[in-house]
Design a protein around this motif. Structure first.
Motif, PDB file in Angstrom:
ATOM      1  N   ALA A 182      51.738  31.752  62.640  1.00 25.73           N
ATOM      2  CA  ALA A 182      52.179  32.305  61.367  1.00 25.73           C
ATOM      3  C   ALA A 182      51.108  33.211  60.793  1.00 25.73           C
ATOM      4  CB  ALA A 182      52.500  31.182  60.385  1.00 25.73           C
ATOM      5  N   LEU A 183      51.547  34.201  60.031  1.00 26.03           N
ATOM      6  CA  LEU A 183      50.627  35.067  59.307  1.00 26.03           C
ATOM      7  C   LEU A 183      50.551  34.714  57.827  1.00 26.03           C
ATOM      8  CD1 LEU A 183      51.354  38.519  60.993  1.00 26.03           C
ATOM      9  CD2 LEU A 183      49.338  37.074  61.242  1.00 26.03           C
ATOM     10  N   ASN A 184      51.275  33.679  57.414  1.00 27.39           N
ATOM     11  CA  ASN A 184      51.131  33.138  56.065  1.00 27.39           C
ATOM     12  C   ASN A 184      50.220  31.925  56.151  1.00 27.39           C
ATOM     13  OD1 ASN A 184      52.880  35.016  55.005  1.00 27.39           O
ATOM     14  ND2 ASN A 184      54.667  33.684  55.073  1.00 27.39           N
ATOM     15  N   SER A 185      49.074  31.999  55.508  1.00 27.29           N
ATOM     16  CA  SER A 185      48.102  30.909  55.621  1.00 27.29           C
ATOM     17  C   SER A 185      47.540  30.556  54.263  1.00 27.29           C
ATOM     18  CB  SER A 185      46.977  31.287  56.597  1.00 27.29           C
ATOM     19  OG  SER A 185      46.335  32.481  56.189  1.00 27.29           O
ATOM     20  N   ALA A 186      46.789  29.467  54.223  1.00 22.88           N
ATOM     21  CA  ALA A 186      46.190  28.971  52.990  1.00 22.88           C
ATOM     22  C   ALA A 186      44.765  28.538  53.273  1.00 22.88           C
ATOM     23  CB  ALA A 186      47.004  27.788  52.452  1.00 22.88           C
ATOM     24  N   VAL A 187      43.939  28.548  52.237  1.00 24.24           N
ATOM     25  CA  VAL A 187      42.563  28.071  52.344  1.00 24.24           C
ATOM     26  C   VAL A 187      42.532  26.613  51.906  1.00 24.24           C
ATOM     27  CG1 VAL A 187      40.195  28.362  51.533  1.00 24.24           C
ATOM     28  CG2 VAL A 187      41.624  30.358  51.935  1.00 24.24           C
ATOM     29  N   THR A 188      41.927  25.766  52.723  1.00 22.35           N
ATOM     30  CA  THR A 188      41.930  24.330  52.467  1.00 22.35           C
ATOM     31  C   THR A 188      40.773  23.916  51.564  1.00 22.35           C
ATOM     32  OG1 THR A 188      40.581  23.875  54.412  1.00 22.35           O
ATOM     33  CG2 THR A 188      42.973  23.886  54.713  1.00 22.35           C
ATOM     34  N   ALA A 189      40.874  22.697  51.066  1.00 21.31           N
ATOM     35  CA  ALA A 189      39.814  22.164  50.215  1.00 21.31           C
ATOM     36  C   ALA A 189      38.501  22.040  50.973  1.00 21.31           C
ATOM     37  CB  ALA A 189      40.234  20.809  49.652  1.00 21.31           C
ATOM     38  N   ASP A 190      38.555  21.873  52.317  1.00 25.03           N
ATOM     39  CA  ASP A 190      37.325  21.780  53.108  1.00 25.03           C
ATOM     40  C   ASP A 190      36.912  23.145  53.679  1.00 25.03           C
ATOM     41  OD1 ASP A 190      39.635  21.559  54.737  1.00 25.03           O
ATOM     42  OD2 ASP A 190      38.510  20.672  56.372  1.00 25.03           O
ATOM     43  N   GLY A 191      37.470  24.230  53.115  1.00 29.85           N
ATOM     44  CA  GLY A 191      36.985  25.569  53.426  1.00 29.85           C
ATOM     45  C   GLY A 191      37.474  26.167  54.714  1.00 29.85           C
ATOM     46  N   GLY A 192      38.620  25.745  55.210  1.00 33.93           N
ATOM     47  CA  GLY A 192      39.188  26.307  56.429  1.00 33.93           C
ATOM     48  C   GLY A 192      40.514  26.986  56.152  1.00 33.93           C
TER      49      GLY A 192
ATOM     50  N   LEU B  74      36.588  32.836  53.361  1.00 31.74           N
ATOM     51  CA  LEU B  74      37.626  31.832  53.108  1.00 31.74           C
ATOM     52  C   LEU B  74      37.222  31.035  51.877  1.00 31.74           C
ATOM     53  CD1 LEU B  74      38.074  30.475  56.763  1.00 31.74           C
ATOM     54  CD2 LEU B  74      39.731  31.857  55.514  1.00 31.74           C
ATOM     55  N   ARG B  75      37.944  31.215  50.777  1.00 34.69           N
ATOM     56  CA  ARG B  75      37.609  30.440  49.591  1.00 34.69           C
ATOM     57  C   ARG B  75      38.764  30.447  48.601  1.00 34.69           C
ATOM     58  NH1 ARG B  75      32.548  34.396  48.447  1.00 34.69           N
ATOM     59  NH2 ARG B  75      33.676  36.372  48.297  1.00 34.69           N
ATOM     60  N   ASN B  76      38.887  29.344  47.881  1.00 35.82           N
ATOM     61  CA  ASN B  76      39.773  29.248  46.731  1.00 35.82           C
ATOM     62  C   ASN B  76      38.968  29.664  45.506  1.00 35.82           C
ATOM     63  OD1 ASN B  76      42.215  28.108  47.975  1.00 35.82           O
ATOM     64  ND2 ASN B  76      40.915  26.340  48.400  1.00 35.82           N
ATOM     65  N   VAL B  77      39.557  30.487  44.655  1.00 38.27           N
ATOM     66  CA  VAL B  77      38.783  31.084  43.572  1.00 38.27           C
ATOM     67  C   VAL B  77      39.556  31.060  42.255  1.00 38.27           C
ATOM     68  CG1 VAL B  77      37.455  32.598  45.088  1.00 38.27           C
ATOM     69  CG2 VAL B  77      39.629  33.394  44.162  1.00 38.27           C
ATOM     70  N   GLN B  78      38.788  31.170  41.175  1.00 41.14           N
ATOM     71  CA  GLN B  78      39.337  31.302  39.831  1.00 41.14           C
ATOM     72  C   GLN B  78      38.545  32.363  39.093  1.00 41.14           C
ATOM     73  OE1 GLN B  78      39.111  27.342  38.164  1.00 41.14           O
ATOM     74  NE2 GLN B  78      41.167  26.848  38.890  1.00 41.14           N
ATOM     75  N   GLY B  79      39.157  32.946  38.077  1.00 41.63           N
ATOM     76  CA  GLY B  79      38.457  33.942  37.284  1.00 41.63           C
ATOM     77  C   GLY B  79      39.379  34.555  36.266  1.00 41.63           C
ATOM     78  N   THR B  80      39.124  35.837  35.936  1.00 34.31           N
ATOM     79  CA  THR B  80      39.941  36.549  34.964  1.00 34.31           C
ATOM     80  C   THR B  80      40.235  37.953  35.464  1.00 34.31           C
ATOM     81  OG1 THR B  80      37.969  37.297  33.779  1.00 34.31           O
ATOM     82  CG2 THR B  80      39.035  35.273  32.981  1.00 34.31           C
ATOM     83  N   LEU B  81      41.376  38.480  35.044  1.00 37.91           N
ATOM     84  CA  LEU B  81      41.745  39.860  35.312  1.00 37.91           C
ATOM     85  C   LEU B  81      41.038  40.782  34.332  1.00 37.91           C
ATOM     86  CD1 LEU B  81      45.630  39.660  35.732  1.00 37.91           C
ATOM     87  CD2 LEU B  81      44.030  40.383  37.494  1.00 37.91           C
ATOM     88  N   ALA B  82      40.772  42.006  34.763  1.00 34.62           N
ATOM     89  CA  ALA B  82      40.276  43.015  33.834  1.00 34.62           C
ATOM     90  C   ALA B  82      41.336  43.326  32.773  1.00 34.62           C
ATOM     91  CB  ALA B  82      39.892  44.279  34.596  1.00 34.62           C
ATOM     92  N   LEU B  83      42.598  43.089  33.110  1.00 33.01           N
ATOM     93  CA  LEU B  83      43.703  43.317  32.180  1.00 33.01           C
ATOM     94  C   LEU B  83      43.802  42.140  31.225  1.00 33.01           C
ATOM     95  CD1 LEU B  83      46.335  44.386  34.866  1.00 33.01           C
ATOM     96  CD2 LEU B  83      44.826  45.888  33.553  1.00 33.01           C
ATOM     97  N   ASP B  84      43.446  42.323  29.987  1.00 35.56           N
ATOM     98  CA  ASP B  84      43.584  41.310  28.929  1.00 35.56           C
ATOM     99  C   ASP B  84      42.759  40.049  29.181  1.00 35.56           C
ATOM    100  OD1 ASP B  84      45.411  42.997  27.697  1.00 35.56           O
ATOM    101  OD2 ASP B  84      47.141  42.050  28.661  1.00 35.56           O
ATOM    102  N   ASP B  85      41.798  40.099  30.116  1.00 39.02           N
ATOM    103  CA  ASP B  85      41.005  38.906  30.442  1.00 39.02           C
ATOM    104  C   ASP B  85      41.896  37.704  30.780  1.00 39.02           C
ATOM    105  OD1 ASP B  85      38.492  40.088  30.181  1.00 39.02           O
ATOM    106  OD2 ASP B  85      38.496  39.789  28.009  1.00 39.02           O
ATOM    107  N   ALA B  86      43.041  37.970  31.399  1.00 41.64           N
ATOM    108  CA  ALA B  86      43.987  36.895  31.716  1.00 41.64           C
ATOM    109  C   ALA B  86      43.425  36.002  32.814  1.00 41.64           C
ATOM    110  CB  ALA B  86      45.322  37.487  32.171  1.00 41.64           C
ATOM    111  N   PRO B  87      43.471  34.665  32.645  1.00 44.65           N
ATOM    112  CA  PRO B  87      43.020  33.759  33.702  1.00 44.65           C
ATOM    113  C   PRO B  87      43.838  33.934  34.972  1.00 44.65           C
ATOM    114  CG  PRO B  87      43.268  32.583  31.621  1.00 44.65           C
ATOM    115  CD  PRO B  87      43.887  33.943  31.431  1.00 44.65           C
TER     116      PRO B  87
END
Length: 491
Positions: A45-55, A374-387
């Motif tokens: 598959a070409l649809n994938s996800a990043v795991t909690a253990d970084g894979g 490979l990482r799960n990330v959080q942050g904000t958009l430059a647009l309206d500082d939206a989470p």
């Protein structure tokens, strides 16, 4: 506590309902207090996800982990194959890319891959009360039986029972089931303990004579018939969605996505497909790029080759015309790389070594490298500082002045680019539209006044609940528990 047991779901065809049934069973068991985990030995598959253990694992197993109430782990999908041509794929073992192989080379490599599969299953079986396993394709693909690790080869190795699922909506369901059994060995046929028929519409009484014949002909029980669930959304393992989402608002934002030959993580657009104010269309080969409010260039497993395809299909001209008239453009991952001046692949990571001119819409260049981010990330958009939150899966490193105006600020630093005129946004972040606040801000930027927030995670969980309800109502629960040899836990 019960002894941990393994039950495998195999299908008569691809897209018969294996992922769906595994997801449904995982939630159905979890609701009853069974500590259950999903498992798929080998996924292409070409649809994938990043795991909690970084894979990196298949996206379907990430959804199944959600159904179990678990964080994702690389043991849930120890082998992931990501095709980059008609004959070759990147081979990912325990979450890490190890090599590019053609089909013949991988076939020889299966003996080594088998050890990775069995090790992962053993760890899950030790930790959980039940392991629900998803097969791949069909066990009747006799040309792939030698060294099989995806279907009956795995089931025989761990000595687990198998349920065979077939999609009646395709037609020929009895031929699919009986024909599949006929192509199995005697020991494999004995391993099949029952059938599930998926996606049935209509009066069940009209199907019952066929069900009785099937049981008499094969000596195996029909464990139930799952109904066709209208407007059910569950993330696709790989294929582009074949159904449209109904009941759109009168006023919508028109979004188009070129269906690249090696499009990856097109689940990025599921939140848009489900949004009541958005009409999203994948545009395939030979189709004229239509007028739209927003064009999104998606991720790609072969960026330079897909960029060449994009040009051949007339998209470069269409994109420049779109921007002249004030339309908005987003590039995600590989699509972001295409927006720069050049893409370099000196080591042949995704094909023949060399460089390609990009679309030149951002002053930046990208060099592909063997080591993936490979990482799960959080942050904000430059647009309206939206989470915003999501994940990164990419092998390229981008550099250039365009990155001095990032599109996002993530925990590890800035990401992407936003054009000076505000018409173009690029990012490496997958899941860009999954967060309600980010989706709302991006849609407003693209021109949708009064854009509604959409909680994609909650919608996905509601779909999982619908599936578990269908299992509870339409399948033989006692028979399933007996196959897994477990009991419901006290509330």
């Amino acid at each position: 506590m019960p002894t941990n047991k393994t039950l495998m779901i195999q299908g008569t065809t691809s897209d018969a309902g294996k992922s769906l049934l595994v997801t449904a069973l995982c939630r159905w068991l979890a609701r009853r207090g069974v500590h259950v985990a999903p498992f798929k030995p080998q996924n292409m598959a070409l649809n994938s996800a990043v795991t909690a253990d970084g894979g990196e694992i298949g996206r379907a197993q990430a959804v199944q982990a959600q159904a179990c109430g678990l964080e994702t782990h690389t043991d849930m999908n120890p082998i992931l194959l990501k095709p980059n041509s008609d004959t070759g794929a990147q081979v990912i073992i325990h979450g890490r890319a190890i090599s590019e192989m053609d089909a013949a080379s991988y076939h020889d490599y299966k003996r080594t891959a088998r050890a990775a599969v069995l090790d992962s299953h053993a760890r899950l079986a030790q930790r959980y009360d039940a392991v629900i396993v998803e097969g791949a394709g069909s066990p009747a693909e006799i040309n792939l039986r030698h060294n099989d690790i995806a279907n009956m080869g795995f089931a025989e190795a761990v000595d687990c029972p198998v349920i065979l699922v077939a999609d009646i909506d395709r037609g020929g369901v009895f031929a699919h089931l009986v024909g599949t059994l006929a192509l199995l060995s005697e020991s494999e046929r004995a391993r099949v303990k029952g059938f599930v028929i998926n996606r049935f519409r209509g009066d069940i009484s009209l199907l019952e004579p066929g069900l009785k014949w099937l049981e008499q002909e094969t000596g195996k029980p029909v464990l139930g018939v799952l109904p066709y669930l209208q407007d059910l959304h569950l993330e696709a393992e790989d294929a582009l969605p074949r159904e449209t989402v109904s009941a759109k608002a009168a006023t919508t934002l028109d979004v188009v996505v070129p269906a690249l030959p090696r499009i990856s993580n097109h689940t990025d657009f599921d939140a848009l497909r489900l949004h009541p104010q958005v009409t999203l269309r994948f545009v395939g080969p030979g189709e004229t790029p239509p007028a739209a409010d927003l064009i999104i260039l998606p991720g790609s497993k072969s960026v330079r080759a897909d960029l060449a395809w994009l040009r051949d299909q007339g998209w470069e001209t269409a994109i420049r015309r779109h921007l002249r008239y004030g339309g908005k453009l987003i590039g995600i991952c590989g699509g972001f790389q295409m927006l720069g001046r050049a893409i370099h692949d000196p080591d042949g990571i995704e094909g023949e070594p060399g460089s390609s001119n990009g679309l030149g819409l951002f002053d930046m260049e990208t060099t592909l490298a063997a080591e993936k981010q490979l990482r799960n990330v959080q942050g904000t958009l430059a647009l309206d500082d939206a989470p915003v939150s999501g994940y990164e899966i990419h092998a390229g490193v981008s550099t250039g002045p365009a990155l001095q105006r990032p599109a996002l600020q993530l925990a590890h630093g800035p990401d992407g680019a936003l054009s000076d005129d505000g018409l173009i946004l690029g990012t490496y972040l997958h899941g860009l539209f999954d967060t309600p606040s980010a989706s709302q801000a991006l849609l407003a930027w693209a021109g949708l006044a009064d854009a509604e927030p959409l909680d994609y995670f909650a919608l996905r969980d509601a779909a999982i609940e619908r599936l578990a309800d269908a299992v509870a109502q339409h399948l033989d629960g006692a028979g399933l528990l007996e196959l897994i040899q477990t009991k419901e836990m006290p509330a």
